[in-house]
Design a protein around this motif. Sequence first.
Motif, PDB file in Angstrom:
ATOM      1  N   ALA A  13       0.813  -1.216   0.000  1.00 27.55           N
ATOM      2  CA  ALA A  13       0.000   0.000   0.000  1.00 27.55           C
ATOM      3  C   ALA A  13       0.845   1.264   0.000  1.00 27.55           C
ATOM      4  O   ALA A  13       0.337   2.340  -0.324  1.00 27.55           O
ATOM      5  N   LEU A  47      -5.607  -6.841   2.709  1.00 28.30           N
ATOM      6  CA  LEU A  47      -5.914  -5.729   1.814  1.00 28.30           C
ATOM      7  C   LEU A  47      -7.421  -5.504   1.713  1.00 28.30           C
ATOM      8  O   LEU A  47      -7.890  -4.363   1.652  1.00 28.30           O
ATOM      9  N   ASP A  50      -8.848  -3.361   4.585  1.00 25.43           N
ATOM     10  CA  ASP A  50      -8.534  -1.930   4.655  1.00 25.43           C
ATOM     11  C   ASP A  50      -8.883  -1.166   3.385  1.00 25.43           C
ATOM     12  O   ASP A  50      -9.009   0.060   3.424  1.00 25.43           O
ATOM     13  N   PRO A  52      -6.964  -0.360   0.697  1.00 26.19           N
ATOM     14  CA  PRO A  52      -5.994   0.715   0.446  1.00 26.19           C
ATOM     15  C   PRO A  52      -5.969   1.080  -1.036  1.00 26.19           C
ATOM     16  O   PRO A  52      -6.399   0.295  -1.889  1.00 26.19           O
ATOM     17  N   LEU A  54      -4.485   0.996  -4.362  1.00 25.57           N
ATOM     18  CA  LEU A  54      -3.466   0.223  -5.074  1.00 25.57           C
ATOM     19  C   LEU A  54      -3.609   0.477  -6.567  1.00 25.57           C
ATOM     20  O   LEU A  54      -4.710   0.369  -7.123  1.00 25.57           O
ATOM     21  N   TRP A  87      -9.778  -1.520  -4.747  1.00 22.88           N
ATOM     22  CA  TRP A  87      -8.429  -0.969  -4.581  1.00 22.88           C
ATOM     23  C   TRP A  87      -8.120   0.035  -5.688  1.00 22.88           C
ATOM     24  O   TRP A  87      -7.524   1.073  -5.439  1.00 22.88           O
ATOM     25  N   TRP A  91      -7.410   4.052  -5.413  1.00 19.58           N
ATOM     26  CA  TRP A  91      -6.204   4.649  -5.998  1.00 19.58           C
ATOM     27  C   TRP A  91      -6.558   5.807  -6.934  1.00 19.58           C
ATOM     28  O   TRP A  91      -5.891   6.844  -6.928  1.00 19.58           O
TER      29      TRP A  91
END
Length: 369
Positions: A13, A47, A50, A52, A54, A87, A91
Amino acid sequence: ADAVGARIAAFAAAHDATTLAAWLQQQPELWSLGDKPDIGVAVLLALQADDPPLSPDVIACLTDCFAWDDLRGDIDPWYLETASRRWRQAWLLSPQGEAHLRRHYLALTDALLLPDGSVLRSLRQPRPLWRNLLTTLVPSRVNEAIGVLRALDFWTSRQTPPGLAPTQVAFWARFGNEDDRIHLLSGAVRAGTLAVFCGLLCLWGVLASWPLPPTGDGQFSGVGRAVLIVLIGTLFVPTLWLSGVAVRALVRWQRAPEQMPTALPGLRILTIPLLVASAMGILWLALRLTPGIPVATLAGLLVANAIILHVAWQRLLARCGPFTPNADEFRGLWRLLALLTIVPAWGMALVWWAQDLHQHRDRLRWFNR
């Protein structure tokens, strides 16, 4: 495996794909082929917990390293696709992916997306309904919100992207459905705002010209003229808007497939000839009762003919189309020529209506049974 997976997830991350790939090769825990699948599952779960941000390159690096896309593995492809989408959405909404979001938005809408535009701010911050409706006073805001959701691939799963307010996403996503009542509510707000503005403008004009003289025929006094001017100025835009709503509803009713249950199916079949007959009756009465040339009636019939032709063409296009490009241009030319005169417009509308009836002659539904 869980501790190693959490550590790898945290590193992924925070770094790009090149750094991540080199770092993964140096981890001794991944040298064991027996432990690597379990660590890969632990990374995926860490992953997923959370969400995050990516980048696609980082996701591809992790997928290649742990063989997440191996059909013989224990990871559900749908689960992996859903997690990867979230993800990637996170991002795109992050500062690192902002440029990619703008490019993707530009490719989908041919418009520029401001980095800190009002729509992105409204999607991130919960707002009351009245404030969202005021935002829709600018038509481009609706298109921008739908474009952002498309760029984020929201419509695939209809799950709120990470970092966005669920209530805001739910509000703007309603504009993606043309049958949703939010279009009616938003249009009413716009029409009401314009009505207030036009009414105040007319009121200012009346006050600036006060006192107003009565009409020449004595039908309206000065006060009556003032009230009439303000009423016309206030109700003009809402009347146009309501007319547009009625025409769009009529078009949707006529465009419905024959096998779909609709309200008053028998009347739906006879709508076009009834509209033509009504227009013919209005013209006949105007010619009989109006001395001279009924200019106002003829002007109104031109507008009515445009509506009748539009409804008839949309019915034919939706239920019997698509047509070849040349045929579409030919019909469009005839529609333009028919619009310029009254009687040919009626004939053209009836011809299109007859074409539709002929194609559906064995499937006409007069009743919902």
